[in-house]
Each structure stands twice: as C-alpha cells, then as structure tokens.
Design an enzyme around this catalytic site. Structure first.
Site, PDB file in Angstrom:
ATOM      1  N   ASP A 287      -3.688   7.240  -3.650  1.00  0.00           N
ATOM      2  CA  ASP A 287      -3.440   6.226  -2.574  1.00  0.00           C
ATOM      3  C   ASP A 287      -4.047   4.878  -3.192  1.00  0.00           C
ATOM      4  OD1 ASP A 287      -3.522   4.517  -0.460  1.00  0.00           O
ATOM      5  OD2 ASP A 287      -4.782   5.875   0.813  1.00  0.00           O
TER       6      ASP A 287
ATOM      7  N   ASP B  72       0.937  -1.321  -0.039  1.00  0.00           N
ATOM      8  CA  ASP B  72       0.082  -0.001  -0.079  1.00  0.00           C
ATOM      9  C   ASP B  72       0.847   1.418  -0.040  1.00  0.00           C
ATOM     10  OD1 ASP B  72      -1.627   2.155   0.528  1.00  0.00           O
ATOM     11  OD2 ASP B  72      -2.862   1.020   2.120  1.00  0.00           O
TER      12      ASP B  72
ATOM     13  N   GLU C  82     -10.973   1.625  -0.428  1.00  0.00           N
ATOM     14  CA  GLU C  82     -10.059   0.421   0.189  1.00  0.00           C
ATOM     15  C   GLU C  82     -11.108  -0.666   0.789  1.00  0.00           C
ATOM     16  OE1 GLU C  82      -6.923   1.106   2.879  1.00  0.00           O
ATOM     17  OE2 GLU C  82      -7.550   3.230   2.982  1.00  0.00           O
TER      18      GLU C  82
ATOM     19  N   GLU D  76      -7.039  -1.452  -3.194  1.00  0.00           N
ATOM     20  CA  GLU D  76      -7.367   0.079  -3.228  1.00  0.00           C
ATOM     21  C   GLU D  76      -7.268   0.880  -4.398  1.00  0.00           C
ATOM     22  OE1 GLU D  76      -5.040   2.079  -0.115  1.00  0.00           O
ATOM     23  OE2 GLU D  76      -6.703   3.661   0.152  1.00  0.00           O
TER      24      GLU D  76
ATOM     25  N   HIS E 281     -11.565   6.430   2.299  1.00  0.00           N
ATOM     26  CA  HIS E 281     -11.612   7.742   3.060  1.00  0.00           C
ATOM     27  C   HIS E 281     -11.355   8.758   1.749  1.00  0.00           C
ATOM     28  CE1 HIS E 281      -7.171   7.521   2.235  1.00  0.00           C
ATOM     29  NE2 HIS E 281      -7.593   6.096   2.535  1.00  0.00           N
TER      30      HIS E 281
END
Ligand code: MN
Ligand code: MN
Length: 318
Positions: A116, A105, A209, A303, A176
């Site tokens: 991300d 990650d 994610e 993710e 998020h």
C-alpha cells in the site's frame, strides 16, 4: 547427556516448513511492493493539470493488473481538503486543476499479500512545505520501526515532525497492520501522540501513512462513498439483484475494498445502486465514506509498506 535441546525429527521438519512458508509470504509482499513502486513512477508522470481523475484511476489500476498483481483497493485520488477514500465513481467528470494538491494512493497484492503506497503532487511550489512535512514524518517513522518499539512513540514523532513544519497531523487517520486479504488489520500506527498503543513485532507488515494538513487536523465523513468492502455478515437479501452483486463481490474481491466503478462494468448501473444500498444497510458491505478536513484546507499524504525485521525494517514500496 542432556536431551533438552534435541528436537525430534518431525518437529524440526515442521519448523523448516513453517520457515519456508514465511519466506514465501515475504517474497509475495516484496513482489507486490516492487510492482507498486514501478507504478508509482508512472503515476507521478500522469498526474497533470487537465487530466480527468477517472483516467488516472483506470490507468494506475491497469498498469498494476498488466504486471500480474491484484488490486488491493481502488486507486484513490483525493484532492485538496479531501484526505482519503475518494476514487472516481462511474462517469466521474472531475479534472485535475493546476491549483490542486493531489494525493494518489493505491495498492498491489500477490495472493492477498498487500503493498500500500501513496504520495502527493502539486503544481505550485507554494505547497512544497506541506508535501515535505508528510514525507519527512514518514521517514522519521520508518527510522524508528523495529521490534519492541511502541506505536505511541511513533505517533508522537510523526506529530512533532508535522507540527515542526507548522501544519497539523490528521488525528483520525493512521498507519495499519496488513494481513493476507486484510488491508486494515488489528493494529494501527497513529499520526499523533496517544495515551496507549501496542508494540511493533518482528515479522509484521505495516502500511505506514502520514498526513499533514493546513486545516483542523481532523476529518469528517461525507454522506457518500465510492469504495466498499465485504463484512463477515450474512443475512437474507430481499432482492435478486443484491444477491447477484454479492456473488460478484465474493468471487472477485474477497475481503478487499472495491470500487462501485468496477462493479458498474459488470452489471446494470440502476440495479447496482439498489444492490449496494441494500447490502450496506444490512451491514454486509462496509462503506468507506469520503473523508475531508475543513473546506478550503489542504492535506498532503505519504505512505510506504514495510516488513519489520530483527533490528529495523525493510521498506518494500521504494
Ligand atoms: Mn494507502
Ligand atoms: Mn494505507
């Protein structure tokens, strides 16, 4: 003649400027995303049995930096029941084993605009279903994203998908909202059905994610952390070393998470431990303790980062 829809010249100009700024912001997100995608492909090749975890972290970080982007946070390499927040401490001796389920990650940023992304690797086809479960759940969630959709519905569908594979989603980890220099902004996208949520809005950028686990579907904090970030709190510090370390953090990482390992290259290790302890105890630093499901369980993660468009979304990390 109605004057209702006639804008005066200056407000029109202002609007144009705002639009242009928005477009520039999304271009920065796209550049971060494209770079993260390139490095994902390299990362897939270097995660092999026998490779030291610290080599993976440093290679991925240096591949990102060499492409002219910043690091949104330290490269996480979370193995087996470890679900998140593990990055190598300085002098890490951990080596990837052929039995491991490995989550990679990492994130790039351009001017604080973050991409991300994460994926899972295993060397045993027995774990393919577990990996597929989080990947499929991520795809299902991406398909749902558009303005007006309830985050609650997305959580529900992620849970349904992962349970359909016979695994549990991790209830205390979520997608998020991203904001400039803020990795975890004000809104979340849960991995499970929740009683209340919020609505997705046009122009928002999310890191989505999903986590599938053979364990309990819940993580606990280990009593150690290798990743920290700066909090908006200023208090008097007793030790000169702490003030020096704080200065380095403010200058180099702003509000983005950083690794103890990164600071260890810039200052003495003994002083660093001490400074991190004081800064964390006083609430100046937030510690990201390593998060794990129960012993013996296995966790997979997938993710991507996406921009919410008028009638869907644009995934920027694939
Ligand atoms: Mn991530
Ligand atoms: Mn994330």
């Amino acid at each position: 003649m109605s004057a209702k829809n006639v804008k005066n010249h200056s407000s029109e100009k202002q609007e144009q400027k705002q639009q242009q700024e928005e477009e520039e912001k999304f271009e920065k997100y796209r550049k971060a995303g494209k770079t993260a995608k390139e490095v994902r492909e390299i990362a897939r090749k270097i995660v092999q049995p026998g490779t030291p975890v610290i080599d993976i972290c440093e290679r991925i970080e240096s591949e990102l930096l060499s492409r002219g982007v910043g690091l949104s946070f330290p490269c996480n390499v979370s193995i087996n029941n470890v679900a998140a927040h593990y990055t190598s401490p300085p002098d890490d001796k951990t080596v990837i084993s052929e039995r491991d389920v490995v989550k990679i990650d990492f994130g790039a940023h351009v001017d604080g605009y973050i991409a991300d992304t994460a994926f899972t690797v295993s060397f045993n086809p027995e774990h393919n279903k577990l990996i597929e479960a989080s990947e499929r759940a991520l795809e299902v969630a991406i398909e749902l994203i558009k303005p007006g959709v309830e985050t609650k519905l997305i959580g529900e569908k992620i849970e349904e998908t992962i349970k359909g594979y016979g695994f549990r989603p991790i209830k205390d980890l979520s997608g998020h909202l991203l904001d400039q220099y803020f990795l975890h902004s004000s809104k979340i996208i849960p991995n499970i059905s929740v009683p209340h949520g919020t609505k997705i809005e046009e122009g928002e950028v999310y890191a989505l994610e999903t986590f599938a686990s053979t364990g309990s579907g819940s993580v606990t904090e280990a009593p150690y952390a290798y990743i920290y970030s700066l909090m908006p709190i200023r208090v008097p510090l007793r030790f000169k070393g702490s003030r020096q370390v704080l200065g380095l953090i403010q200058k180099d990482f702003k509000t983005l998470p950083f690794a103890e390992r990164w600071l260890a290259k810039k200052t003495s290790k003994a002083g660093l431990k001490f400074a991190i302890r004081e800064l964390t105890e006083k609430g100046v630093l937030r510690a990201y303790n390593v998060l794990s499901d129960k012993k013996g369980s296995l966790v997979s993660q997938a993710e991507h980062t996406l921009i919410v468009l008028k009638d869907g979304c644009e995934v920027i990390t694939r």
